[in-house]
Every structure is written in C-alpha cells, then in structure tokens.
Motif scaffolding. Structure first.
Motif, PDB file in Angstrom:
ATOM      1  N   UNK A 262     -72.317  54.701  87.041  1.00  0.00           N
ATOM      2  CA  UNK A 262     -72.041  56.136  87.152  1.00  0.00           C
ATOM      3  C   UNK A 262     -70.607  56.482  86.763  1.00  0.00           C
ATOM      4  N   UNK A 263     -69.857  55.509  86.259  1.00  0.00           N
ATOM      5  CA  UNK A 263     -68.447  55.776  86.015  1.00  0.00           C
ATOM      6  C   UNK A 263     -68.235  56.879  84.976  1.00  0.00           C
ATOM      7  N   UNK A 264     -69.032  56.922  83.916  1.00  0.00           N
ATOM      8  CA  UNK A 264     -68.855  57.967  82.891  1.00  0.00           C
ATOM      9  C   UNK A 264     -69.013  59.354  83.513  1.00  0.00           C
ATOM     10  N   UNK A 265     -70.043  59.517  84.345  1.00  0.00           N
ATOM     11  CA  UNK A 265     -70.258  60.822  84.994  1.00  0.00           C
ATOM     12  C   UNK A 265     -69.115  61.150  85.947  1.00  0.00           C
ATOM     13  N   UNK A 266     -68.643  60.146  86.692  1.00  0.00           N
ATOM     14  CA  UNK A 266     -67.534  60.358  87.616  1.00  0.00           C
ATOM     15  C   UNK A 266     -66.274  60.763  86.853  1.00  0.00           C
ATOM     16  N   UNK A 267     -65.991  60.075  85.779  1.00  0.00           N
ATOM     17  CA  UNK A 267     -64.803  60.353  84.971  1.00  0.00           C
ATOM     18  C   UNK A 267     -64.844  61.780  84.438  1.00  0.00           C
ATOM     19  N   UNK A 268     -65.985  62.176  83.907  1.00  0.00           N
ATOM     20  CA  UNK A 268     -66.125  63.533  83.364  1.00  0.00           C
ATOM     21  C   UNK A 268     -65.944  64.579  84.463  1.00  0.00           C
ATOM     22  N   UNK A 269     -66.527  64.324  85.639  1.00  0.00           N
ATOM     23  CA  UNK A 269     -66.420  65.279  86.740  1.00  0.00           C
ATOM     24  C   UNK A 269     -64.976  65.429  87.210  1.00  0.00           C
ATOM     25  N   UNK A 270     -64.291  64.311  87.401  1.00  0.00           N
ATOM     26  CA  UNK A 270     -62.941  64.362  87.966  1.00  0.00           C
ATOM     27  C   UNK A 270     -61.935  64.884  86.951  1.00  0.00           C
ATOM     28  N   UNK A 271     -61.977  64.377  85.737  1.00  0.00           N
ATOM     29  CA  UNK A 271     -61.033  64.842  84.717  1.00  0.00           C
ATOM     30  C   UNK A 271     -61.344  66.287  84.333  1.00  0.00           C
ATOM     31  N   UNK A 272     -62.627  66.606  84.159  1.00  0.00           N
ATOM     32  CA  UNK A 272     -63.001  67.981  83.831  1.00  0.00           C
ATOM     33  C   UNK A 272     -62.635  68.953  84.928  1.00  0.00           C
ATOM     34  N   UNK A 273     -62.579  68.473  86.163  1.00  0.00           N
ATOM     35  CA  UNK A 273     -62.178  69.310  87.289  1.00  0.00           C
ATOM     36  C   UNK A 273     -60.678  69.397  87.490  1.00  0.00           C
ATOM     37  N   UNK A 275     -58.435  66.852  87.847  1.00  0.00           N
ATOM     38  CA  UNK A 275     -57.841  65.869  88.760  1.00  0.00           C
ATOM     39  C   UNK A 275     -57.513  64.550  88.054  1.00  0.00           C
ATOM     40  N   UNK A 276     -57.183  64.606  86.783  1.00  0.00           N
ATOM     41  CA  UNK A 276     -56.838  63.378  86.065  1.00  0.00           C
ATOM     42  C   UNK A 276     -55.636  62.696  86.694  1.00  0.00           C
ATOM     43  N   UNK A 277     -54.667  63.468  87.169  1.00  0.00           N
ATOM     44  CA  UNK A 277     -53.488  62.879  87.793  1.00  0.00           C
ATOM     45  C   UNK A 277     -53.833  62.056  89.013  1.00  0.00           C
ATOM     46  N   UNK A 278     -54.777  62.552  89.826  1.00  0.00           N
ATOM     47  CA  UNK A 278     -55.216  61.797  91.002  1.00  0.00           C
ATOM     48  C   UNK A 278     -55.963  60.537  90.596  1.00  0.00           C
ATOM     49  N   UNK A 279     -56.699  60.607  89.511  1.00  0.00           N
ATOM     50  CA  UNK A 279     -57.489  59.467  89.060  1.00  0.00           C
ATOM     51  C   UNK A 279     -56.591  58.328  88.588  1.00  0.00           C
ATOM     52  N   UNK A 318     -68.333  66.277  74.685  1.00  0.00           N
ATOM     53  CA  UNK A 318     -67.808  66.303  76.052  1.00  0.00           C
ATOM     54  C   UNK A 318     -66.898  65.103  76.277  1.00  0.00           C
ATOM     55  N   UNK A 319     -67.321  63.950  75.777  1.00  0.00           N
ATOM     56  CA  UNK A 319     -66.509  62.733  75.907  1.00  0.00           C
ATOM     57  C   UNK A 319     -65.168  62.920  75.208  1.00  0.00           C
ATOM     58  N   UNK A 320     -65.182  63.479  74.018  1.00  0.00           N
ATOM     59  CA  UNK A 320     -63.940  63.725  73.281  1.00  0.00           C
ATOM     60  C   UNK A 320     -63.018  64.622  74.105  1.00  0.00           C
ATOM     61  N   UNK A 321     -63.582  65.693  74.653  1.00  0.00           N
ATOM     62  CA  UNK A 321     -62.771  66.632  75.408  1.00  0.00           C
ATOM     63  C   UNK A 321     -62.137  66.023  76.646  1.00  0.00           C
ATOM     64  N   UNK A 322     -62.912  65.240  77.407  1.00  0.00           N
ATOM     65  CA  UNK A 322     -62.350  64.695  78.647  1.00  0.00           C
ATOM     66  C   UNK A 322     -61.338  63.584  78.360  1.00  0.00           C
ATOM     67  N   UNK A 323     -61.525  62.829  77.287  1.00  0.00           N
ATOM     68  CA  UNK A 323     -60.520  61.829  76.948  1.00  0.00           C
ATOM     69  C   UNK A 323     -59.193  62.489  76.603  1.00  0.00           C
ATOM     70  N   UNK A 324     -59.261  63.619  75.897  1.00  0.00           N
ATOM     71  CA  UNK A 324     -58.030  64.355  75.602  1.00  0.00           C
ATOM     72  C   UNK A 324     -57.427  64.927  76.877  1.00  0.00           C
ATOM     73  N   UNK A 325     -58.262  65.488  77.747  1.00  0.00           N
ATOM     74  CA  UNK A 325     -57.765  66.048  79.006  1.00  0.00           C
ATOM     75  C   UNK A 325     -57.129  64.966  79.881  1.00  0.00           C
ATOM     76  N   UNK A 326     -57.684  63.758  79.824  1.00  0.00           N
ATOM     77  CA  UNK A 326     -57.156  62.665  80.650  1.00  0.00           C
ATOM     78  C   UNK A 326     -55.703  62.366  80.315  1.00  0.00           C
ATOM     79  N   UNK A 327     -55.326  62.546  79.048  1.00  0.00           N
ATOM     80  CA  UNK A 327     -53.957  62.224  78.632  1.00  0.00           C
ATOM     81  C   UNK A 327     -52.983  63.378  78.850  1.00  0.00           C
ATOM     82  N   UNK A 328     -53.476  64.528  79.244  1.00  0.00           N
ATOM     83  CA  UNK A 328     -52.620  65.703  79.403  1.00  0.00           C
ATOM     84  C   UNK A 328     -51.961  65.675  80.781  1.00  0.00           C
ATOM     85  N   UNK A 329     -51.064  64.715  80.978  1.00  0.00           N
ATOM     86  CA  UNK A 329     -50.439  64.465  82.277  1.00  0.00           C
ATOM     87  C   UNK A 329     -48.933  64.729  82.213  1.00  0.00           C
ATOM     88  N   UNK A 330     -48.368  65.108  83.353  1.00  0.00           N
ATOM     89  CA  UNK A 330     -46.922  65.312  83.425  1.00  0.00           C
ATOM     90  C   UNK A 330     -46.154  63.998  83.563  1.00  0.00           C
TER      91      UNK A 330
END
Length: 604
Positions: A262-273, A275-279, A318-330
């Motif tokens: 379920x990791x792909x679904x979890x990753x999409x949910x958390x990053x899309x929400x 919370x990439x910084x928390x992850x 969707x995968x492309x979008x969340x991978x980009x969002x994952x890197x958008x960190x301070x």
C-alpha cells in the motif's frame, strides 16, 4: 438571436440600440428585472408530515408504516429499528411507544441517537433509560462505530466511569473490525472523522486509540485523498506518535511485508495532502532511502499513456505530480537528497515510460525552484530542456467572451444540498444586482454591464431533471450561446451528469464537489485545452459561492482570469480552512502532469 450578438450589450445600454435591433419576444423577456415573486396561496392544503426529526425525508419503509397503522410500525421497529427511532416523532401513539420499548433491546444505540426526540414524548424517558444500560450497550457495540456515532448523547447521559469503559471497548471493537475488513471499514472511519470536525482534537482522534501503526498506515493509504485536510493531518500526526512509541520509523513501513503493497497509495495521500515534510523528516540520508523506496513502489503503476486508469492503480500523471510535490520542501538538505535520487533514477532508467515519468517530475520541480539552487546532479540532467511541460492554457478574453458575453453552464441537482446551493446562488446574485429570469426548467442570470462585458449563467432548476437540461440547451442554441465555463454544483455522485455538459471548446471547468480532482483525466479527455479548478478532497458550498463570485468579478473587471489575482482575493476573503482543498489550476501538479503526459503520448 441578434440580441445575443454584437449588439446585445447595447440593448441594455439604451433604447436607441433596442430600436435598431428589435429583439424577439423570448429575448425581450430577459430584460425583465427579476424573477416573479409568486403570491402565497390563500389556503394551504393540510398534509401529513413526512420529514423525520433530522429534517431528512422519511424513506419508503417509514411511509408504509405511517399509512399502515400500529401493526405496520411494530413490524418496522422489529425489522428496521434504526429507521423507527430516527422517525419516531412521526408516530406519537402509545402503541408506537410500546414498539420502541421493545426495539431498544435490538438497537440501543439507535435509541440513544434519537434521545432528543424521545425525551419530548410521554414515556420517552423510560425508553432512553432502557437504552443506557451499560451491559446492553457493551453487547451491542458491533464494529465499535455505534459508540462514536452517538458519542455526544452518551457523554450527556452516562457517568464518566461507564463512558470510559464503553469507549475502551469501542476502540478495541473498531480495531478488530478494521483488521477483519479494512476495505469496508476504512471509508466508514473516514466519514466519522470528518463528521467530528468540530470536536476537540483529543476527542475526535480517540477513535484511533487501539490502532497500531500498520492500522493507521492502512487507513491513510485507503482513504487519505477523500479526507478533510484536518482529518488527514490528525492521522499523520498520530501515526508519527505511534511510530515513536513502537520505536520504529516511516522507512520501516515503506519496507514492511504488510505495508509495502500500500506504500504507493500512502505516498500519494500524504504528499498530495501537503505533508511531504512530515514524511521525509530532517535526515537527508533517510529521506533519500525513502524516496528510493517510493519510486520503486510507484513505478509498477506506470502504464502506457493511452491506458485508462483502473481502480487501485495510480494514474501515471498522478505519480508525476506527487513526485514533484515531494521535492517541494523548505529543508534544503532534504530537498537536495530527493533531487539527487530522482536524477539517479532518471539517469539509469531503461524503460522509456519510466524515464519520461522521472523527467516530467523533474521538469515540474524545476519550474517551482524560483531561484532556489538545485543540486549539480539534478541540473546535469537538464529536465526542462528534455521534457518540456508547456505553458498551461491562458484564460484570455478571446476564449472566455464572445461579443462581450461570457456564457456559463451551472448544474444543480435535486437533493437537499442541491436545493440549498441553488437558493444560495439566487440570493447571492440578486444581492449583487444581477437580473434573474425564470424559464421552463432553468434560470438565466445576467450580470450588470461592466466595461461592455456581461456574464450569462444558465443554471438548472433542481427537480427539472433531463427535461429542464434539454430545454436549457435548446434555448442556448436558439440564442446562439456556447458556454465557455462549466460549473458543477452538486455531490460527487452527480458528476457524470455534469460531465456531459463539457465540450471540446470549454475553457474552464469547476468541480466544486468532494474529490473533484479525480475527474481531471476525464475532463481533459473531453476538453483538452480546459483548465480545471477542482477540490482535492472536500467541496463546500460556502467556499464555492465565494470563489465563483471572485472569478465573476475578475471576468467583468478584466475580461480574463488572472489566477494570481483570484487566489489573492480568495485567501483574503475565505476563512474556511477547507479552502486548502481547492487546487489552483495553473499550479496544480496533477493538472500540469496530465497535460505533459498527454504530449508524451503524442510524441514519445
């Protein structure tokens, strides 16, 4: 028809124009100042009330019992005690009270839920007292959900000691039910958490009291994108606490035998929400390992660009979008670790679809750096040069207006929310000085003239159904009107009805329903050059009204839609925290990735 061509705005601006281009009768009616105010009838027919105490209409079983007498209600109380208690206010007699007393033994929590209406009838206090027997409540916990669904009434009526004992048992029952059937229980728990949005956080999230980190992980993976932002945030926070108590890390879940599927679904949910910084935390080495595990989990979901999305498989865009969002960190060090990992995957990827996905995610990230430095390894791959995203379509006057008119289709549906939203639409536009014109099955709202521009909204009347919709399209065809904007004002289960309104030339689609983001692909298949403003999870009528009002103001003032101006106004005027669920179209990762992936399909 001439009224709706170049001279239409002139018809409103002066009598001379009206004499030059005489309008046909049906267009002249549009110049009436407002909807007619129907006079109240002198005599009202006496009707049997059929609305239950929760203001929802009674269903067929209750209606049958209502007209079937005491025996029919007694049978309803035995076969469907939940409905019998919900609508008990419709049955005031002694025979009905006796049936309710018996039904308590079958459904004590339903009786507790109806305590307010029961307390107003003679003998109702006895029914409530029978329902509050702690032994009966404990035996009737079932999945544990009944306790949480009636928690407010229980807190008012049970001692603190009994309440704590019952809640502990409910938490265990809930955890066991989730373990037995996670696919069934997870959405129910999500709905409950969202319903508890106004409860104090300590009370709201006690529902997770007996859940392990694996349980919490699965809950987020299965329902994360559908949750209120506050519900998702709470679950992520509790998962972090639980992992600390178990002396584990998020990387353990990414690699665990039970959790990895379920990791792909979890990753999409958390990053899309958001919370990439928390992850990813603050440790660059751990973050890079986690990024590697995430890409490995996401890659099996990649399909050919033409393959439609199927349940349980994330869309490549969707995968492309969340991978980009994952890197958008301070955090610069963590961001650098993720950039290096993506660059490494891109460099070593053999399969073209994998390389394209990594490349487009890199391009999307590069556009957001805004002067921030990327790592040398990331820069070396020249993502923007190799995988152009293209500019999102601009909503110019040429696309949005024709002969000074912006035409919109707005869909409403015949349910309580739809009727309430429709009333709000009429009230808002009447207060702003718009002319509202009633037609057969639909309403036409016409804005005041501003700078030679007007907006015409053709809106459904809830209850008119397909006939009203057909009449609206017939009328627009006669007037030579083509909507450039389509607005959905209904629940998500009505979205198929609105989808048919979208045409290839549609410039903007507004999905104000819950989870409107899931309609991105289907929308762009119907209108390839449309921008889509959609909710990530929860749509709210009050937010919809304000946001649409701001867009209307910008259309009339500027003749175009500048999303910087719209979002600046929206942040200043919308105080509802659920506005965070609305995705700005020109910056929405999934929106941009869908377009880029479509180009990739055309020119691999």
């Amino acid at each position: 028809m001439a009224v709706f061509t170049a001279g239409w705005s002139g018809v409103w601006s002066g009598a001379a124009a009206a004499q030059t281009v005489p309008p046909p009768l049906h267009s002249a009616e549009l110049m009436a100042p407002d909807l007619p105010k129907p006079a109240a009838p002198a005599v009202r027919a006496i009707e049997t009330p059929t609305a239950c105490a929760d203001h929802e209409p009674a269903g067929k079983p209750v209606l049958d019992a209502l007209f079937g007498g005491d025996a029919a209600f007694a049978e309803l109380a035995r076969s469907n005690p939940a409905e019998a208690f919900r609508c008990s206010s419709l049955f005031p007699g002694e025979a009905a009270l006796a049936a309710l007393r018996e039904a308590v033994m079958l459904a004590p929590f339903d009786a507790v839920g109806a305590a307010d209406q029961l307390s107003t009838r003679p003998g109702g206090a006895e029914v409530i007292a029978r329902a509050l027997d702690i032994g009966l409540l404990t035996r009737s916990l079932d999945s544990g959900l009944p306790f949480y669904e009636t928690r407010h009434e229980l807190r008012k009526r049970l001692s603190k000691e009994h309440l704590r004992l019952l809640e502990a048992q409910a938490a265990k029952a809930l955890a066991a039910s989730l373990a037995r059937d996670p696919a069934l229980m997870a959405p129910k728990i999500g709905v409950l958490l969202d319903d508890m949005v106004d409860d104090p956080p300590a009370d709201r999230f006690r529902i997770t009291l007996a859940l392990s980190s694996e349980d919490l992980f699965g809950l987020i993976a299965r329902i994360g994108p559908q949750l209120y932002t506050s519900s998702l945030d709470g679950l992520v926070n509790i998962l972090q606490i639980q992992l600390k108590q178990e002396r584990r890390g998020i990387l353990d879940l990414a690699r665990g035998a039970r959790t990895r599927p379920l990791w792909a679904d979890f990753f999409i949910a958390v990053v899309g929400g958001g919370r990439a910084g928390s992850l990813f935390g603050t440790n660059p080495a751990t973050a890079r390992e986690l990024m590697r595990e995430s890409i490995q989990a996401l890659l099996p979901a990649i399909r050919t660009p033409q393959t439609p999305a199927t349940s349980g498989m994330p869309d490549p865009a969707v995968v492309i979008g969340v991978l980009a969002d994952a890197m958008d960190l301070d955090n610069r060090a963590v961001r650098a670790a993720l950039e290096d990992e993506l660059a490494a995957w891109y460099r070593d990827a053999g399969e073209s679809s994998v390389k394209a996905m990594a490349g487009l995610a890199g391009s999307l990230h590069a556009t957001r750096l805004s002067g921030r430095p990327a790592t040398p390894a990331f820069e070396t791959e020249r993502f923007l040069q190799r995988h152009s995203l293209g500019a999102p379509p601009a909503l110019t006057a040429e696309r949005l207006f024709r002969n000074g008119l912006n035409v919109q289709r707005m869909t409403f549906y015949d349910d309580p929310d739809g009727r309430a939203s429709f009333r709000g639409f009429l009230r808002q536009h009447r207060m702003q000085g718009w002319a509202l014109h009633s037609r057969s099955g639909f309403v036409v709202a016409v804005s005041p003239d501003r700078h030679g521009r007007r907006i015409v909204i053709v809106a459904d009347v809830p209850g008119a159904g397909d006939a009203g919709r057909a009449a609206a399209w017939d009328w627009m065809a006669r007037e030579g009107l083509t909507p450039s904007i389509v607005v959905h004002r209904g629940h998500s289960y009505h979205e198929d009805g609105t989808m048919s309104e979208i045409a290839p030339a549609t410039a903007l689609v507004f999905w104000g329903s819950c989870g409107g983001h899931t309609r991105l692909r289907a929308t762009l298949e119907r209108a390839p050059d449309a921008l889509v403003l959609a909710t990530q999870n929860i749509g709210v009528s009050a937010v919809n009204e304000t946001l649409l009002g701001i867009i209307e103001e910008r259309l009339l003032t500027d003749g175009a839609i500048d999303w910087n101006a719209v979002w600046t106004d929206a942040r200043a005027r919308i105080r509802d925290r659920r506005f965070a669920a609305y995705k700005r179209p020109d910056q929405d990762s999934a929106n941009l990735a869908f377009r880029a992936w479509r180009v990739q399909a055309a020119f691999p």
